[in-house]
Design an enzyme around this catalytic site. Structure first.
Site, PDB file in Angstrom:
ATOM      1  N   GLY A   4       3.607  -3.179 -61.962  1.00 45.85           N
ATOM      2  CA  GLY A   4       2.629  -2.472 -63.292  1.00 45.85           C
ATOM      3  C   GLY A   4       2.775  -1.061 -62.845  1.00 45.85           C
ATOM      4  O   GLY A   4       2.261  -0.161 -63.987  1.00 45.85           O
ATOM      5  N   GLU A  25       4.364  -5.171 -55.602  1.00 49.57           N
ATOM      6  CA  GLU A  25       5.475  -6.127 -55.917  1.00 49.57           C
ATOM      7  C   GLU A  25       6.502  -5.034 -57.423  1.00 49.57           C
ATOM      8  O   GLU A  25       5.950  -6.221 -58.295  1.00 49.57           O
ATOM      9  CB  GLU A  25       5.542  -7.464 -56.314  1.00 49.57           C
ATOM     10  CG  GLU A  25       3.879  -7.971 -57.260  1.00 49.57           C
ATOM     11  CD  GLU A  25       4.090  -9.587 -56.736  1.00 49.57           C
ATOM     12  OE1 GLU A  25       4.177 -10.029 -56.187  1.00 49.57           O
ATOM     13  OE2 GLU A  25       3.351  -9.726 -58.366  1.00 49.57           O
ATOM     14  N   GLY A  68       8.191  -4.018 -60.467  1.00 52.39           N
ATOM     15  CA  GLY A  68       9.595  -4.436 -60.868  1.00 52.39           C
ATOM     16  C   GLY A  68      10.273  -3.364 -62.245  1.00 52.39           C
ATOM     17  O   GLY A  68      11.275  -2.913 -61.153  1.00 52.39           O
ATOM     18  N   ARG A  69       9.520  -3.074 -63.643  1.00 52.03           N
ATOM     19  CA  ARG A  69      10.540  -2.108 -64.218  1.00 52.03           C
ATOM     20  C   ARG A  69      10.137  -0.604 -63.673  1.00 52.03           C
ATOM     21  O   ARG A  69      11.836  -0.328 -63.492  1.00 52.03           O
ATOM     22  CB  ARG A  69       9.008  -1.830 -65.253  1.00 52.03           C
ATOM     23  CG  ARG A  69       9.882  -1.204 -66.458  1.00 52.03           C
ATOM     24  CD  ARG A  69       8.965  -0.628 -67.652  1.00 52.03           C
ATOM     25  NE  ARG A  69       8.233  -1.812 -67.862  1.00 52.03           N
ATOM     26  CZ  ARG A  69       8.243  -2.055 -68.951  1.00 52.03           C
ATOM     27  NH1 ARG A  69       9.429  -2.368 -70.060  1.00 52.03           N
ATOM     28  NH2 ARG A  69       7.207  -3.454 -69.454  1.00 52.03           N
ATOM     29  N   CYS A 100      20.044  -9.093 -89.497  1.00 52.69           N
ATOM     30  CA  CYS A 100      19.613  -8.704 -90.552  1.00 52.69           C
ATOM     31  C   CYS A 100      17.930  -9.105 -90.619  1.00 52.69           C
ATOM     32  O   CYS A 100      16.847  -9.594 -91.230  1.00 52.69           O
ATOM     33  CB  CYS A 100      20.007 -10.158 -91.381  1.00 52.69           C
ATOM     34  SG  CYS A 100      21.144  -9.484 -91.396  1.00 52.69           S
ATOM     35  N   TYR A 110      13.542  -5.372 -68.359  1.00 48.08           N
ATOM     36  CA  TYR A 110      12.987  -5.914 -69.076  1.00 48.08           C
ATOM     37  C   TYR A 110      14.517  -5.428 -70.313  1.00 48.08           C
ATOM     38  O   TYR A 110      13.160  -4.884 -71.843  1.00 48.08           O
ATOM     39  CB  TYR A 110      11.330  -5.732 -70.098  1.00 48.08           C
ATOM     40  CG  TYR A 110      11.096  -5.939 -68.204  1.00 48.08           C
ATOM     41  CD1 TYR A 110      10.259  -7.511 -68.584  1.00 48.08           C
ATOM     42  CD2 TYR A 110      10.372  -4.802 -67.462  1.00 48.08           C
ATOM     43  CE1 TYR A 110       9.524  -7.632 -67.045  1.00 48.08           C
ATOM     44  CE2 TYR A 110       9.524  -5.410 -66.706  1.00 48.08           C
ATOM     45  CZ  TYR A 110       9.186  -6.189 -66.518  1.00 48.08           C
ATOM     46  OH  TYR A 110       8.089  -6.872 -65.375  1.00 48.08           O
TER      47      TYR A 110
HETATM   48  C1  LIG Z   1       6.057  -8.982 -64.492  1.00 53.33           C
HETATM   49  C2  LIG Z   1       4.775  -8.905 -62.766  1.00 53.33           C
HETATM   50  C3  LIG Z   1       5.392  -7.914 -61.729  1.00 53.33           C
HETATM   51  C4  LIG Z   1       5.984  -6.672 -62.211  1.00 53.33           C
HETATM   52  O1  LIG Z   1       5.149  -6.448 -63.401  1.00 53.33           O
HETATM   53  P1  LIG Z   1       6.222  -4.242 -63.813  1.00 53.33           P
HETATM   54  O2  LIG Z   1       5.381  -4.308 -64.464  1.00 53.33           O
HETATM   55  O3  LIG Z   1       7.558  -4.836 -63.369  1.00 53.33           O
HETATM   56  O4  LIG Z   1       6.174  -3.941 -62.634  1.00 53.33           O
HETATM   57  C5  LIG Z   1       4.642  -8.424 -60.785  1.00 53.33           C
HETATM   58  N1  LIG Z   1       3.746  -9.297 -60.640  1.00 53.33           N
HETATM   59  C6  LIG Z   1       3.545  -9.754 -61.010  1.00 53.33           C
HETATM   60  C7  LIG Z   1       2.875 -11.365 -61.044  1.00 53.33           C
HETATM   61  C8  LIG Z   1       4.424 -10.390 -62.725  1.00 53.33           C
HETATM   62  O5  LIG Z   1       4.210 -11.176 -63.226  1.00 53.33           O
END
Ligand SMILES: *Cc1c(COP(=O)(O)O)cnc(C)c1O
Length: 363
Positions: free
Chosen positions: A214, A248, A250-251, A313, A341
């Site tokens: 996050g 952990e 992601g984005r 559309c 994403y």
């Molecule tokens: C989606 C998610 C992440 C990654 O979140 P980002 O905003 O992409 O960093 C990490 N842990 C859990 C449990 C998630 O659901």
């Protein structure tokens, strides 16, 4: 507000010719970014949240820098196992099927007392983290997975019930706590959250704490980056001897390495407003529709503000509004921050337009 950014490394015109729309991934840029994040975190463990973008080329680039991959389904688990048979895997997510709950993973993130009861009843062994949803304020977050009633994780009463269930058996080992409470927070706010989660974990006497992902990403300000140095330094200050901390994201790892490149099919003025219709659209790059933002555009010739839409559309098929750029049919348009994403959350089959091509730079 639409953001325009300077040009970035490009595949040759020849490589892209006739192959737009295209996703272009800058693997060298991703390698440098991941290396910097790894260095800032020191010995805080780093897992990549695969759901942000499971493209094997991106995961291969990340793999030297991560301690493991975090997956949220049996599908992601099989995908990671296929490409990275030896990398540690943490599996989380609400609504696990038996196959997911009983999968062979390094860490299982338990989301409910029901899940734990099913696991214990199976007699299987597992190393678990209990996912906690702490009731702490999450102002400024773009998404809140915790801080109140949500389907994610357990409140402290649920955790206490799990801890009691885990006593007097040794098949399921309680390793620690998992907390992924919010997304879109900056480093100082993330450290406040980490301090609250650590305080809570210490009341349980566990020493392994996964602080989730996050980390903030700004589509309105692509140059503003999450301050990994401050975060890493802060986490190491908060940690007590014997504790293992893990994050952990992601984005914030992969978003910057991807671009979506397409071409203008038509330019029109309707009720005074200028529109460019491009090949593809939000069925390839759904992010601006889901997040409600304007996808950042690489600036070419300045011009009258023009709204860039796709071929679907639906009035929701808008990639960016009122971009001050000059566009005519045949021009190439390039959107940045499309590495996370983006393709993998998009509704590819809606209207049955062709899929984009994929290009990987600097391998
Ligand atoms: C989606 C998610 C992440 C990654 O979140 P980002 O905003 O992409 O960093 C990490 N842990 C859990 C449990 C998630 O659901």
């Amino acid at each position: 507000m639409t953001v325009t950014v300077a040009a970035q490394p490009q595949p040759s015109e020849a490589a892209l010719a006739g192959r737009l729309p295209a996703y272009v991934y800058d693997l060298a840029g991703l390698d440098a970014h991941a290396g910097a994040v790894r260095a800032a975190l020191g010995d805080v463990e780093l897992y990549y949240a695969v759901k942000a973008n499971p493209d094997p080329e991106l995961m291969r680039t990340l793999s030297p820098y991560v301690d493991g991959f975090e997956v949220a389904s049996g599908g992601e688990l099989a995908h990671v196992r296929e490409h990275f048979p030896r990398t540690p895997i943490a599996l989380g997510g609400p609504g696990k099927t038996d196959a997911e709950l009983f999968g062979d993973v390094t860490r299982l993130h338990v989301e409910s007392t029901g899940e734990l009861r099913r696991l214990l009843a199976s007699g299987r062994s597992a190393d678990v983290l209990l996912r906690v949803n702490l009731d702490i304020p999450l102002e400024g977050a773009s998404l809140a997975m915790g801080g109140g009633a949500t389907p994610f994780g357990m409140d402290p009463a649920g955790i206490a019930e799990c801890v009691a269930l885990l006593e007097e058996q040794d098949a399921v080992r309680l390793r620690g706590i998992h907390a992924h409470l919010a997304s879109g927070l900056d480093a100082p706010r993330m450290l406040e959250l980490a301090a609250a989660v650590l305080d809570y974990a210490r009341t349980l006497g566990v020493t392994e704490i996964n602080l989730g992902g996050g980390m903030a990403v700004s589509y309105a300000d692509p140059e503003a980056r999450f301050d990994w140095k401050t975060y890493g330094d802060g986490l190491r200050r908060l940690r007590r001897p014997g504790e293992t901390l893990r994050v952990e994201p992601g984005r914030s790892l992969t978003v910057y390495c991807g671009r979506y490149v397409t071409r203008v099919i038509d330019v029109k003025r309707v009720h005074g407003e200028l529109f460019a219709v491009v090949a593809g659209g939000t069925h390839h790059l759904r992010t601006p529709a889901t997040k409600g933002h304007d996808q950042p555009v690489v600036m070419t010739e300045p011009g009258e503000p023009i709204t860039i839409v796709g071929q679907l559309c639906t009035p929701k098929d808008v990639l960016a509004r009122r971009v001050p750029i000059s566009l005519k049919p045949g021009d190439t348009v390039e959107f940045t921050m499309a590495g996370a994403y983006a393709w993998n959350i998009s509704h590819h089959d809606f209207l049955m337009h062709p899929k984009p091509s994929f290009h990987y730079l600097n391998r």
